[in-house]
Design a protein around this motif. Sequence first.
Motif, short mmCIF file in Angstrom:
data_model
loop_
_atom_site.label_atom_id
_atom_site.label_comp_id
_atom_site.label_asym_id
_atom_site.label_seq_id
_atom_site.Cartn_x
_atom_site.Cartn_y
_atom_site.Cartn_z
N LEU A 187 0.80 -1.20 -0.10
CA LEU A 187 0.05 -0.03 0.03
C LEU A 187 0.96 1.35 0.21
O LEU A 187 1.73 1.30 0.75
CB LEU A 187 -0.92 0.02 1.11
N THR A 188 0.63 2.25 -0.94
CA THR A 188 1.43 3.32 -0.94
C THR A 188 0.86 4.65 -0.25
O THR A 188 -0.52 4.41 0.24
CB THR A 188 1.36 3.77 -2.51
N PRO A 189 1.29 5.87 -0.15
CA PRO A 189 0.72 6.83 0.51
C PRO A 189 -0.67 7.22 0.03
O PRO A 189 -1.39 7.78 0.52
CB PRO A 189 1.81 7.85 0.68
N GLU A 190 -0.63 7.17 -1.52
CA GLU A 190 -1.77 7.52 -2.22
C GLU A 190 -2.74 6.55 -1.90
O GLU A 190 -4.00 7.14 -1.96
CB GLU A 190 -1.38 7.67 -3.71
N ASP A 191 -2.66 5.32 -1.83
CA ASP A 191 -3.74 4.42 -1.55
C ASP A 191 -4.29 4.74 -0.21
O ASP A 191 -5.52 4.67 -0.13
CB ASP A 191 -2.89 2.96 -1.46
N MET A 192 -3.57 4.98 0.64
CA MET A 192 -4.00 5.29 2.18
C MET A 192 -4.71 6.65 2.19
O MET A 192 -6.22 6.68 2.79
CB MET A 192 -2.96 5.40 3.19
N LYS A 193 -4.46 7.66 1.44
CA LYS A 193 -5.31 8.75 1.36
C LYS A 193 -6.38 8.62 0.47
O LYS A 193 -7.64 8.96 1.01
CB LYS A 193 -4.52 9.96 0.55
N PHE A 194 -6.51 7.90 -0.62
CA PHE A 194 -7.62 7.38 -1.24
C PHE A 194 -8.79 6.60 -0.26
O PHE A 194 -9.97 6.74 -0.27
CB PHE A 194 -7.37 6.35 -2.18
N PHE A 195 -8.21 5.63 0.25
CA PHE A 195 -9.06 4.87 1.53
C PHE A 195 -9.65 6.02 2.35
O PHE A 195 -10.84 5.87 2.78
CB PHE A 195 -8.30 3.90 2.41
N CYS A 196 -9.14 6.92 2.94
CA CYS A 196 -9.56 7.96 3.79
C CYS A 196 -10.82 8.78 3.15
O CYS A 196 -11.57 8.93 3.72
CB CYS A 196 -8.51 8.56 4.32
N GLN A 197 -10.33 9.20 1.95
CA GLN A 197 -11.32 10.01 1.34
C GLN A 197 -12.71 9.23 0.89
O GLN A 197 -13.64 9.89 1.00
CB GLN A 197 -10.86 10.48 -0.03
N LEU A 198 -12.50 7.94 0.78
CA LEU A 198 -13.83 7.08 0.29
C LEU A 198 -14.46 6.80 1.78
O LEU A 198 -15.76 7.07 1.73
CB LEU A 198 -13.26 5.62 -0.11
N MET A 199 -13.84 6.65 2.92
CA MET A 199 -14.66 6.28 3.99
C MET A 199 -14.89 7.48 5.24
O MET A 199 -15.91 7.39 5.71
CB MET A 199 -13.80 4.89 4.75
N PHE A 200 -14.10 8.47 5.30
CA PHE A 200 -14.42 9.46 5.99
C PHE A 200 -15.75 10.38 5.67
O PHE A 200 -16.35 10.77 6.60
CB PHE A 200 -13.16 10.49 6.09
N ASP A 201 -15.65 10.46 4.17
CA ASP A 201 -16.88 11.25 3.65
C ASP A 201 -17.00 12.70 4.44
O ASP A 201 -17.86 12.99 4.95
CB ASP A 201 -18.09 10.80 3.57
#
Length: 400
Positions: free
Chosen positions: A47-61
């Motif tokens: 998992l890259t830093p970009e992956d982690m930020k993407f997951f957060c954008q998706l779930m934090f809303d």
Amino acid sequence: MAFDKNSFHKLLHFCVEKSVSDVHLREGEIPYLRIKGGLKKISSEVLTPEDMKFFCQLMFDNEGVMAGYNTLKEYDCSYQFGNLCRIRVSFLRFQKKTALILRLISMSIPTLEKLNLPVAIKKMTNIRRGLILVTGVTGSGKSSTMAAMLEEINMTRDEHILTIEDPVEFLFTSKNCRITQREVGDDTHSFQLALRGALRQDPDIIVIGELRDAETIQIAIKAAETGHLVFGTVHTTNAQSTINRVISMFPPEEQNNVKLRLADCLAGTISQRLLPTLDGKGRVCAQEIMINTLGVKDAISGKEPLSSMYLSIELGKRDKVSQSFDQHLTELYLNKKISFEIAMDAASSPSNFERNLEFGSKGNSSDSSSSKPKTESENNSDKPPGATEIALSLEVRKKA
């Protein structure tokens, strides 16, 4: 980028199908899944830093939170994955990297029968006032047990249940009861503010996600004292450690008063551990169940040593209102649910567990000194593996 929305949702689909309880997503590592208590890695790219930020954008809303993402240290929220599950999301930073721990929560509310919980817990759902604490380490099934108890009340009583959670986990549908679920962050600023307001919102039952500090406990005790039924969770392993933890949260000069108040308002505790099953295909819940009898009240208030409560707990097994861990472990072992080694390792007192195997649990109505003794072959024929060896070891000690 290794993950997009579709690939992430495929991962969640897989987790639901395989009954995964937790997902570990950490920057610079491949994902790990907790299955049947153990962490297992999956075949995936790092998992890259970009992956982690993407997951957060998706779930934090939450645009405000994401605007400060680069300086965000920790954050908790919930995410609903269609009609399959809800997810409790915990974001954190470690060693200048990011991580997400996801706890998967079923959309269906568990029942007492489905979880195969003891009769004593069903009897606890008839309690009308007082404080009931469900305890155990993280991942021991506290939320499921409490949800099953609330669903039983939801189906059998006509009352108002008010929950304060961080975040909301199981989503209830009002049946006979009216259920109001409030989430810290979205619906209220804090547990403390929500609890203060709760007493003015006509609740019969108040559910607190976790008793975290002296102020929260103080309000919970007050609510129980004023005639409400209050549920809460604590990260402790048994009744004695739960009492000690609650009392220790207060200054020394207030602790004697807290003991007396707790002795009066505590209705009971349920402490649990998840153990691997004998066939290795799942886990089973071992529980200590304590009801506040006169003997327990004397132990909490300080009139008797706190450890003396275990005599009352064990004697309650006869009427199916309480049980010790070792009594339940004996039952699980004799019913071939867990192995001898697992039972011995989990026992609060291995010697008590051995004694239960040989002579029967205290308070068990099926035990009788006047019953016809079995022959040695009859005794050994219906015992699980390991019981014969225990009997022999006890025989050696008695002769010695």
